[in-house]
Design an enzyme around this catalytic site. Structure first.
Site, PDB file in Angstrom:
ATOM      1  N   ASP A   1       0.789  -1.236   0.000  1.00 52.05           N
ATOM      2  CA  ASP A   1       0.000   0.000   0.000  1.00 52.05           C
ATOM      3  C   ASP A   1       0.822   1.288   0.000  1.00 52.05           C
ATOM      4  O   ASP A   1       0.709   2.092  -0.905  1.00 52.05           O
ATOM      5  CB  ASP A   1      -0.986  -0.030   1.185  1.00 52.05           C
ATOM      6  CG  ASP A   1      -1.908   1.165   1.190  1.00 52.05           C
ATOM      7  OD1 ASP A   1      -2.237   1.645   0.102  1.00 52.05           O
ATOM      8  OD2 ASP A   1      -2.312   1.611   2.279  1.00 52.05           O
TER       9      ASP A   1
ATOM     10  N   CYS B   1     -17.379  -6.515 -14.431  1.00 50.02           N
ATOM     11  CA  CYS B   1     -18.406  -5.498 -14.128  1.00 50.02           C
ATOM     12  C   CYS B   1     -19.571  -5.544 -15.122  1.00 50.02           C
ATOM     13  O   CYS B   1     -20.713  -5.292 -14.755  1.00 50.02           O
ATOM     14  CB  CYS B   1     -17.806  -4.099 -14.138  1.00 50.02           C
ATOM     15  SG  CYS B   1     -16.817  -3.724 -12.679  1.00 50.02           S
TER      16      CYS B   1
ATOM     17  N   CYS C   1     -23.018  -3.281 -15.184  1.00 51.54           N
ATOM     18  CA  CYS C   1     -23.324  -2.768 -13.835  1.00 51.54           C
ATOM     19  C   CYS C   1     -22.676  -1.391 -13.618  1.00 51.54           C
ATOM     20  O   CYS C   1     -21.548  -1.154 -14.043  1.00 51.54           O
ATOM     21  CB  CYS C   1     -22.799  -3.768 -12.807  1.00 51.54           C
ATOM     22  SG  CYS C   1     -22.981  -3.214 -11.114  1.00 51.54           S
TER      23      CYS C   1
ATOM     24  N   CYS D   1     -21.932   1.063  -8.250  1.00 53.94           N
ATOM     25  CA  CYS D   1     -21.024   1.841  -7.389  1.00 53.94           C
ATOM     26  C   CYS D   1     -21.000   3.305  -7.821  1.00 53.94           C
ATOM     27  O   CYS D   1     -20.958   4.209  -6.971  1.00 53.94           O
ATOM     28  CB  CYS D   1     -19.624   1.241  -7.393  1.00 53.94           C
ATOM     29  SG  CYS D   1     -18.945   0.987  -9.032  1.00 53.94           S
TER      30      CYS D   1
ATOM     31  N   CYS E   1     -22.232   6.391  -5.229  1.00 52.21           N
ATOM     32  CA  CYS E   1     -21.234   7.294  -4.635  1.00 52.21           C
ATOM     33  C   CYS E   1     -21.887   8.646  -4.318  1.00 52.21           C
ATOM     34  O   CYS E   1     -22.361   9.338  -5.220  1.00 52.21           O
ATOM     35  CB  CYS E   1     -20.063   7.485  -5.597  1.00 52.21           C
ATOM     36  SG  CYS E   1     -18.843   8.646  -4.949  1.00 52.21           S
TER      37      CYS E   1
ATOM     38  N   CYS F   1     -13.583  11.945  -2.765  1.00 46.30           N
ATOM     39  CA  CYS F   1     -13.933  10.648  -2.182  1.00 46.30           C
ATOM     40  C   CYS F   1     -14.042  10.781  -0.662  1.00 46.30           C
ATOM     41  O   CYS F   1     -13.122  11.286  -0.005  1.00 46.30           O
ATOM     42  CB  CYS F   1     -12.851   9.640  -2.569  1.00 46.30           C
ATOM     43  SG  CYS F   1     -13.048   8.045  -1.792  1.00 46.30           S
TER      44      CYS F   1
ATOM     45  N   CYS G   1     -19.024   2.058  -1.924  1.00 44.11           N
ATOM     46  CA  CYS G   1     -18.806   1.532  -3.277  1.00 44.11           C
ATOM     47  C   CYS G   1     -18.462   0.044  -3.250  1.00 44.11           C
ATOM     48  O   CYS G   1     -18.558  -0.642  -4.260  1.00 44.11           O
ATOM     49  CB  CYS G   1     -17.765   2.342  -4.043  1.00 44.11           C
ATOM     50  SG  CYS G   1     -16.135   2.294  -3.303  1.00 44.11           S
TER      51      CYS G   1
ATOM     52  N   CYS H   1     -21.592  -3.426  -4.267  1.00 41.81           N
ATOM     53  CA  CYS H   1     -21.082  -4.234  -5.383  1.00 41.81           C
ATOM     54  C   CYS H   1     -21.627  -5.664  -5.317  1.00 41.81           C
ATOM     55  O   CYS H   1     -21.435  -6.364  -4.328  1.00 41.81           O
ATOM     56  CB  CYS H   1     -19.554  -4.247  -5.329  1.00 41.81           C
ATOM     57  SG  CYS H   1     -18.839  -5.246  -6.654  1.00 41.81           S
TER      58      CYS H   1
HETATM   59 FE1  SF4 Z   1     -18.291  -3.312 -11.046  1.00 37.30          FE
HETATM   60 FE2  SF4 Z   1     -19.055  -3.760  -8.513  1.00 37.30          FE
HETATM   61 FE3  SF4 Z   1     -19.116  -1.280  -9.491  1.00 37.30          FE
HETATM   62 FE4  SF4 Z   1     -20.896  -3.097 -10.330  1.00 37.30          FE
HETATM   63  S1  SF4 Z   1     -20.722  -2.233  -8.253  1.00 37.30           S
HETATM   64  S2  SF4 Z   1     -19.721  -1.653 -11.597  1.00 37.30           S
HETATM   65  S3  SF4 Z   1     -19.647  -4.943 -10.346  1.00 37.30           S
HETATM   66  S4  SF4 Z   1     -17.298  -2.528  -9.193  1.00 37.30           S
END
Ligand code: SF4
Length: 378
Positions: A134, A188, A191, A194, A198, A214, A243, A247
């Site tokens: 990190d 993804c 989708c 997220c 936000c 953020c 976020c 998911c």
């Molecule tokens: Fe991708 Fe998860 Fe965001 Fe959906 S919620 S766009 S699967 S990161």
């Protein structure tokens, strides 16, 4: 072929020391990442916490001159705690994000990487390596993506098929040319949950984060929190999970492989009011082992005041008045004054007016004016 065997042995050993996933990648520069980082820099989307230059973040050879491959590791963390303390009127609680539950992951992962280095060194003469978790310069995400740990989601997290995005990442640059693993396919699809969830629009496009907006970043700043985030931050003391929570790839994922990463409910959902009186020593003793304490107690206390205002917790007003009068830190005096106004207990107005007479700090005076404005708009 020899390195195939060594790779298989390393994978076995990694499992035995609690590494949940391991992947291998070539140590070529991360060209695509470089252009993405450049764009982030040009758009002023960086958090300011990034370490190193763009070159250092994308060129493994700058960290190990004979770099051949990178070993990426992932350690899964829990997403649910066994017993959640109640958060009720009169005794409100704040919230640390899941990545800050348990023992600081930098320490946990670095220990595992050190063991892994010692293991490889015991088998390979001339082995050289450089490990990071990190806070190192190299991008953990870019390495994890290339090494097949997971795909990079639209929420900018690495999403593993096994543990969702609830993983800590680390990597070791080595001078051994290991066979590479295949990247995980992007999952993804259509989708955009997220991005829609936000609250500040910080995910400006799929996989693009304006870190300045953020909430996770905002909770870690040390100055006054900009007005536009104060309601959105809610009771978050450190970090932000929305976020990840929305998911679908994280649905039903809750991994409890490591006792040291289990949360202490009293620490990760602490009572807010006692936080306002905690000494530096007590803070270090209680919260010092958590990743979320790295910026010290001031941002946590500022966020605790904002959380009390969010809940309109009238029982906190006496303590907030004391802080507004006596705290040596302008950020705490000013945020307390604003919170007193937002909570709106009637005696708060006179308390702000009294303190205004003695206050000399311009920013604190501005916050006092904001606090008073709440009373006049009622
Ligand atoms: Fe991708 Fe998860 Fe965001 Fe959906 S919620 S766009 S699967 S990161």
């Amino acid at each position: 072929m020899a390195n195939e065997t060594l790779k298989a042995e390393i994978i076995e050993y990694a499992k035995s020391i609690g590494i949940d996933k391991i992947g291998f990648a070539a140590a070529n520069p991360f060209a695509e990442m470089k252009s993405r980082l450049k764009m982030q820099q040009d758009d002023d989307y960086q958090s300011g916490f990034e370490k190193g230059t763009i070159e250092e973040r994308t060129e493994p050879e700058l960290h190990l001159d004979d770099a051949e491959s990178i070993i990426a590791i992932a350690v899964a963390y829990p997403s649910r705690m066994k017993s959640r303390p109640t958060n009720k009127k009169g005794n409100r609680r704040g919230n640390f994000c899941r990545a800050s539950w348990g023992h600081d992951y930098h320490i946990v992962l670095n220990e595992k990487l050190e063991k892994l280095e010692a293991y490889i060194a015991s088998r390979v003469t001339g082995f050289r390596s450089r490990s990071m978790v990190d806070t190192g310069e190299l991008s953990d995400r870019a390495v994890a993506e290339r090494a097949g740990i997971g795909f990079s989601g639209k929420n900018c997290s690495i999403i593993t098929p096994e543990f969702g995005s609830y993983v800590y990442l680390g990597e070791m640059i080595t001078n051994i040319p290991f066979p590479s693993d295949e990247p995980v396919d992007d999952g993804c699809g259509d989708c955009t949950l997220c991005i829609e969830a936000c609250p500040t629009g910080a995910l400006v496009a799929p996989g693009r984060l304006n870190a300045q907006n953020c909430i996770a970043f905002v909770t870690q700043t040390k100055g006054f929190m900009p007005d536009e985030y104060r309601e959105k931050v809610g009771n978050q003391l450190y970090g932000f999970d929305t976020c990840q929570l929305v998911c679908p790839k994280n649905k039903g994922i809750d991994t409890h492989h490591h006792p040291e990463l289990e949360p202490d409910p009293e620490l990760v959902k602490p009572e807010l009011l006692p936080l306002l009186s905690i000494s530096n020593r007590e803070f270090k003793q209680s919260f010092g082992k958590m990743a979320g304490s790295w910026r010290g107690k001031k941002p946590i206390q500022r966020n605790a005041i904002i959380a009390l205002a969010h809940y309109k917790e009238t029982s906190a007003v006496d303590r907030l008045i004391e802080l507004m009068k006596e705290d040596p830190r302008p950020v705490i005096r000013g945020t307390a004054a604003w919170a007193i106004g937002k909570i709106g207990r009637e005696d708060g107005r006179q308390a702000i007016l009294d303190c205004q007479q003695q206050e000399v700090d311009e920013e604190v005076l501005e916050e006092m004016a904001k606090g008073l404005a709440y009373f006049s708009h009622r």
